[in-house]
Design a protein around this motif. Structure first.
Motif, PDB file in Angstrom:
ATOM      1  N   VAL A   1       0.856  -1.187   0.000  1.00 27.34           N
ATOM      2  CA  VAL A   1       0.000   0.000   0.000  1.00 27.34           C
ATOM      3  C   VAL A   1       0.895   1.242   0.000  1.00 27.34           C
ATOM      4  CG1 VAL A   1      -1.912  -1.194   1.146  1.00 27.34           C
ATOM      5  CG2 VAL A   1      -0.165  -0.030   2.527  1.00 27.34           C
ATOM      6  N   PRO A   2       0.371   2.401  -0.409  1.00 26.39           N
ATOM      7  CA  PRO A   2       1.201   3.614  -0.513  1.00 26.39           C
ATOM      8  C   PRO A   2       1.980   3.959   0.754  1.00 26.39           C
ATOM      9  CG  PRO A   2      -0.910   3.992  -1.553  1.00 26.39           C
ATOM     10  CD  PRO A   2      -1.001   2.635  -0.887  1.00 26.39           C
TER      11      PRO A   2
ATOM     12  N   LEU B   1      18.306  -6.962  -3.549  1.00 29.29           N
ATOM     13  CA  LEU B   1      18.769  -7.330  -4.882  1.00 29.29           C
ATOM     14  C   LEU B   1      18.254  -6.408  -5.973  1.00 29.29           C
ATOM     15  CD1 LEU B   1      18.265 -11.157  -4.420  1.00 29.29           C
ATOM     16  CD2 LEU B   1      20.371  -9.819  -4.097  1.00 29.29           C
ATOM     17  N   ARG B   2      17.012  -5.911  -5.811  1.00 24.39           N
ATOM     18  CA  ARG B   2      16.429  -4.967  -6.771  1.00 24.39           C
ATOM     19  C   ARG B   2      15.232  -4.314  -6.111  1.00 24.39           C
ATOM     20  NH1 ARG B   2      15.986  -9.781  -9.014  1.00 24.39           N
ATOM     21  NH2 ARG B   2      17.384  -9.214 -10.693  1.00 24.39           N
ATOM     22  N   PRO B   3      14.819  -3.153  -6.607  1.00 21.84           N
ATOM     23  CA  PRO B   3      13.653  -2.481  -6.027  1.00 21.84           C
ATOM     24  C   PRO B   3      12.403  -3.361  -6.124  1.00 21.84           C
ATOM     25  CG  PRO B   3      14.854  -0.985  -7.465  1.00 21.84           C
ATOM     26  CD  PRO B   3      15.436  -2.353  -7.678  1.00 21.84           C
ATOM     27  N   ALA B   4      11.557  -3.273  -5.107  1.00 15.21           N
ATOM     28  CA  ALA B   4      10.354  -4.105  -5.028  1.00 15.21           C
ATOM     29  C   ALA B   4       9.106  -3.272  -5.265  1.00 15.21           C
ATOM     30  CB  ALA B   4      10.276  -4.786  -3.664  1.00 15.21           C
TER      31      ALA B   4
ATOM     32  N   PHE C   1      10.474   6.688  -4.331  1.00 15.49           N
ATOM     33  CA  PHE C   1      10.453   6.316  -5.745  1.00 15.49           C
ATOM     34  C   PHE C   1       9.306   5.342  -6.064  1.00 15.49           C
ATOM     35  CE2 PHE C   1      15.041   7.199  -4.952  1.00 15.49           C
ATOM     36  CZ  PHE C   1      15.079   8.405  -5.637  1.00 15.49           C
ATOM     37  N   GLY C   2       8.481   5.035  -5.062  1.00 10.13           N
ATOM     38  CA  GLY C   2       7.335   4.155  -5.278  1.00 10.13           C
ATOM     39  C   GLY C   2       7.605   2.676  -5.069  1.00 10.13           C
ATOM     40  N   PHE C   3       8.779   2.351  -4.536  1.00 13.26           N
ATOM     41  CA  PHE C   3       9.109   0.956  -4.246  1.00 13.26           C
ATOM     42  C   PHE C   3       8.902   0.677  -2.760  1.00 13.26           C
ATOM     43  CE2 PHE C   3      12.055   2.125  -7.774  1.00 13.26           C
ATOM     44  CZ  PHE C   3      11.443   1.356  -8.760  1.00 13.26           C
ATOM     45  N   ALA C   4       8.813  -0.610  -2.406  1.00 16.32           N
ATOM     46  CA  ALA C   4       8.690  -0.981  -0.996  1.00 16.32           C
ATOM     47  C   ALA C   4       9.878  -0.437  -0.216  1.00 16.32           C
ATOM     48  CB  ALA C   4       8.627  -2.497  -0.852  1.00 16.32           C
ATOM     49  N   HIS C   5       9.599   0.149   0.933  1.00 19.73           N
ATOM     50  CA  HIS C   5      10.656   0.654   1.804  1.00 19.73           C
ATOM     51  C   HIS C   5      11.509  -0.519   2.291  1.00 19.73           C
ATOM     52  CE1 HIS C   5      12.602   2.416   5.300  1.00 19.73           C
ATOM     53  NE2 HIS C   5      12.331   3.601   4.774  1.00 19.73           N
ATOM     54  N   GLY C   6      12.811  -0.297   2.408  1.00 16.89           N
ATOM     55  CA  GLY C   6      13.719  -1.340   2.868  1.00 16.89           C
ATOM     56  C   GLY C   6      13.357  -1.897   4.231  1.00 16.89           C
TER      57      GLY C   6
ATOM     58  N   HIS D   1       2.093  -6.928  -3.811  1.00 16.71           N
ATOM     59  CA  HIS D   1       2.471  -7.360  -2.462  1.00 16.71           C
ATOM     60  C   HIS D   1       3.844  -8.021  -2.464  1.00 16.71           C
ATOM     61  CE1 HIS D   1       0.520 -11.015  -4.096  1.00 16.71           C
ATOM     62  NE2 HIS D   1       1.226 -11.709  -3.225  1.00 16.71           N
ATOM     63  N   LEU D   2       4.364  -8.179  -1.254  1.00 11.23           N
ATOM     64  CA  LEU D   2       5.613  -8.910  -1.036  1.00 11.23           C
ATOM     65  C   LEU D   2       5.268 -10.313  -0.571  1.00 11.23           C
ATOM     66  CD1 LEU D   2       7.690  -6.270   0.959  1.00 11.23           C
ATOM     67  CD2 LEU D   2       7.862  -6.814  -1.487  1.00 11.23           C
TER      68      LEU D   2
END
Length: 145
Positions: free
Chosen positions: A46-47, A91-94, A53-58, A98-99
């Motif tokens: 979710v936002p 490894l790369r932006p997500a 950048f719109g990817f899942a936060h680390g 969902h994860l």
């Protein structure tokens, strides 16, 4: 891996544990699967869980790895455990819907388990892309102290 420990931690019980963790509830985490030596945790993207950048936060990826590793370890050790350490490689932006964190027990004893976790970003069409990998350990704790 002890069969007794695996039998002691059912999917329903593990879901109750997850539901008792306010942070897990805040993230919308759910246990999709739990079996001997394996746990699958899912988190909707979710936002509020994204970075600039719109990817899942680390931090969300780290949470997913930590909890999936610990639930997998719980199938080998039973429910009274804590994480003792973890390493995580991004490894790369997500992105996506969902994860999906898939954790498995690599090695275990009566008191400690070593687990690995792969975290996938799942797209709307259900395709998955590996975005992070983790390794961690958990150990049994005495809750009577």
């Amino acid at each position: 891996m002890s069969e007794d420990a695996a039998e002691n931690l059912t999917l329903d019980d593990a879901r109750k544990v997850l539901a008792s963790q306010p942070f897990s509830v805040l993230l919308g985490a759910r246990l999709a699967e739990l079996g001997p030596g394996r746990a699958v945790l899912e988190i909707p993207l979710v936002p509020e869980l994204l970075q600039q950048f719109g990817f899942a936060h680390g931090g969300v990826l780290a949470y997913a790895a930590d909890n999936a590793l610990t639930f997998a370890a719980g199938t080998a050790l039973g429910p009274s455990i804590v994480t003792t350490g973890m390493t995580l490689d991004y490894l790369r932006p997500a992105g996506g819907t969902h994860l999906r964190a898939v954790a498995t027990v690599v090695s275990g004893s009566r008191r400690q388990a070593l687990c690995r976790c792969e975290i996938y970003a799942v797209a709307e069409d259900s395709t998955q892309q590996l975005c992070a990998a983790a390794q961690g350990s958990a150990r049994v704790i005495d809750l009577t102290r």
